[in-house]
Write an enzyme that holds these catalytic residues in place. Structure first.
Site, PDB file in Angstrom:
ATOM      1  N   MET A  82      10.640  24.469   2.251  1.00 24.03           N
ATOM      2  CA  MET A  82       9.861  23.642   1.342  1.00 24.03           C
ATOM      3  C   MET A  82      10.737  22.812   0.407  1.00 24.03           C
ATOM      4  SD  MET A  82       6.860  24.721  -1.354  1.00 24.03           S
ATOM      5  CE  MET A  82       5.715  25.165  -0.043  1.00 24.03           C
ATOM      6  N   ARG A  85     -10.885   0.462  14.781  1.00 24.53           N
ATOM      7  CA  ARG A  85     -10.787   1.182  13.511  1.00 24.53           C
ATOM      8  C   ARG A  85     -11.778   0.504  12.557  1.00 24.53           C
ATOM      9  NH1 ARG A  85      -4.643   1.691  11.458  1.00 24.53           N
ATOM     10  NH2 ARG A  85      -5.287  -0.270  10.523  1.00 24.53           N
ATOM     11  N   TYR A 121      14.767  30.184   7.756  1.00 22.89           N
ATOM     12  CA  TYR A 121      13.673  31.000   8.271  1.00 22.89           C
ATOM     13  C   TYR A 121      13.684  31.096   9.794  1.00 22.89           C
ATOM     14  CZ  TYR A 121      11.600  30.652   3.613  1.00 22.89           C
ATOM     15  OH  TYR A 121      11.366  30.718   2.271  1.00 22.89           O
ATOM     16  N   LYS A 143       0.840  -1.205   0.000  1.00 21.95           N
ATOM     17  CA  LYS A 143       0.000   0.000   0.000  1.00 21.95           C
ATOM     18  C   LYS A 143       0.870   1.249   0.000  1.00 21.95           C
ATOM     19  CE  LYS A 143      -0.383   0.150   5.052  1.00 21.95           C
ATOM     20  NZ  LYS A 143      -1.309   0.181   6.204  1.00 21.95           N
TER      21      LYS A 143
END
Length: 389
Positions: free
Chosen positions: A325, A142, A277, A44
């Site tokens: 990013m 779940r 940053y 998956k």
């Protein structure tokens, strides 16, 4: 996902090298941990970030009996790529591609009456029976059908549909909540309830091909949970499902992915120079900085800011300041590697590089997330594609 095959070279920007020989060896090692059961290789989420189709092919070549996918779309893509044999998927929502799954000969999971209604309607349209596995919620809370009246009703309706030729109940299954925590009381409780729910279905006529509850940690540490089939996810890719259980090497496993990048820039800066940053890192003295062209858009966790480890020319370096990013910075301590030098974020550890577990510790998460989140902007480069021996 971008894919290509190439020998080891310095990456143009970045690359995730996928060692298919390691994956095949992991499948063989996992089969040895559960010699009495069939093995499902779970692929998956693009095989936990490694690439679903190449990894599925390698797993089948190494002896995996089943393939597992979360969504029907993932499973249908495997079949469309020519993967043979048994493929199962389990995460359905109303209106899903039931007929397509039936026609592709997939095993589909059913946890509730709405799903049973939809799959039987699709079977009528397809003109062939569906392969259905009933999922029991034994305590994970779940997906899965609750024990008691809900389970009784689902079993009764499924067996009625089987008698009508609309489906075949091919499996009864569940999933552990805490198998990665040895000795957790929920493990024994879930096993006992699973046995009860399986017995209930079988006493009423269910004749499943497989009964299964074992995930990676249970495969490695709970032989009493192996039943007919074990489902190995993260362990297939050479990552321990829990550091408390042991390292990959303790279980005969080897990490499959190595993530690396080329330094985009190396430059001299003075002491007191802010980096990235927010200036959360300020150079303590004159030094050199290296720019690694990977960021959170590529799946590098921002939570690893000022903590994530990187190997550059044989030395561990730590992210200096915030992950941006598309890039982050490491303080090279005055060393001067050339632009283009390799920066290895994680791999098996053979060359002294960090591992995915090291990154998990730095980011306060689990290694599953580290490998799975590596984005599509990073090409997967497959090595050792030829079968061993």
């Amino acid at each position: 996902m971008s894919e290509r095959t190439a020998p080891r070279t310095a990456p143009s920007r970045a690359r995730a090298e996928i060692d298919l020989a390691a994956l095949r060896a992991n499948v063989r090692a996992l089969r040895a941990h559960a010699p009495g059961a069939a093995l499902m290789a779970v692929v998956k989420s693009e095989a936990y970030g490694h690439g679903a189709v190449p990894c599925a092919r390698a797993a089948v070549a190494a002896g995996a009996d089943w393939l597992g996918a979360a969504t029907p779309e993932e499973a249908l893509a495997l079949r469309a790529a020519g993967l043979p044999g048994r493929i199962m998927c389990w995460l359905w929502t109303p209106g899903g591609p039931w007929r397509e799954a039936i026609e592709a000969d997939l095993d589909v999971s059913v946890s509730a009456m709405w799903a049973l209604d939809e799959v039987t309607a699709a079977a009528r349209l397809a003109g062939r029976p569906a392969r259905v596995q009933l999922k029991a919620d034994t305590g994970l809370g779940r997906n899965g059908c609750q024990p008691g009246d809900d389970w009784a009703g689902l079993v009764r309706a499924a067996l009625r549909a089987e008698a009508e030729g609309l489906l075949r109940v091919t499996g009864l299954w569940s999933h552990f909540a805490c198998a990665d925590e040895p000795g957790h009381p929920s493990i024994a409780a879930q096993l006992a309830l699973f046995r009860e729910m399986v017995a209930y279905a079988e006493e009423r006529g269910a004749r499943p091909e497989v009964r299964h509850i074992a995930n990676s940690p249970a495969t490695l540490t709970l032989p009493e949970s192996h039943f007919d089939l074990v489902r190995t996810g993260i362990a297939t890719y050479g990552i321990s499902p829990s550091p408390e259980l042991g390292t990959p090497a303790d279980f005969g496993l080897r990490p499959v992915m190595t993530l690396s990048a080329s330094l985009a820039l190396v430059k001299h800066v003075p002491g007191g120079h802010g980096v990235s940053y927010g200036h959360r890192y300020v150079t303590p003295g004159e030094t050199t900085l290296g720019l690694v062209p990977l960021g959170y858009a590529d799946g590098i966790p921002r939570h690893a800011s000022s903590a994530g480890p990187v190997l550059v020319e044989g030395k561990w370096r730590t992210i200096a300041g915030r992950v941006a990013m598309d890039q982050f910075v490491v303080d090279l301590g005055g060393d001067e590697p050339a632009a283009g030098a390799e920066a290895v974020l994680f791999g098996p550890g053979d060359r002294g590089e960090p591992t995915a577990e090291d990154w998990a510790q730095a980011a306060g998460t689990i290694a599953y997330e580290i490998v799975t989140r590596i984005g599509t902007r990073v090409p997967r480069v497959y090595v050792n594609e030829e079968q061993d021996g």
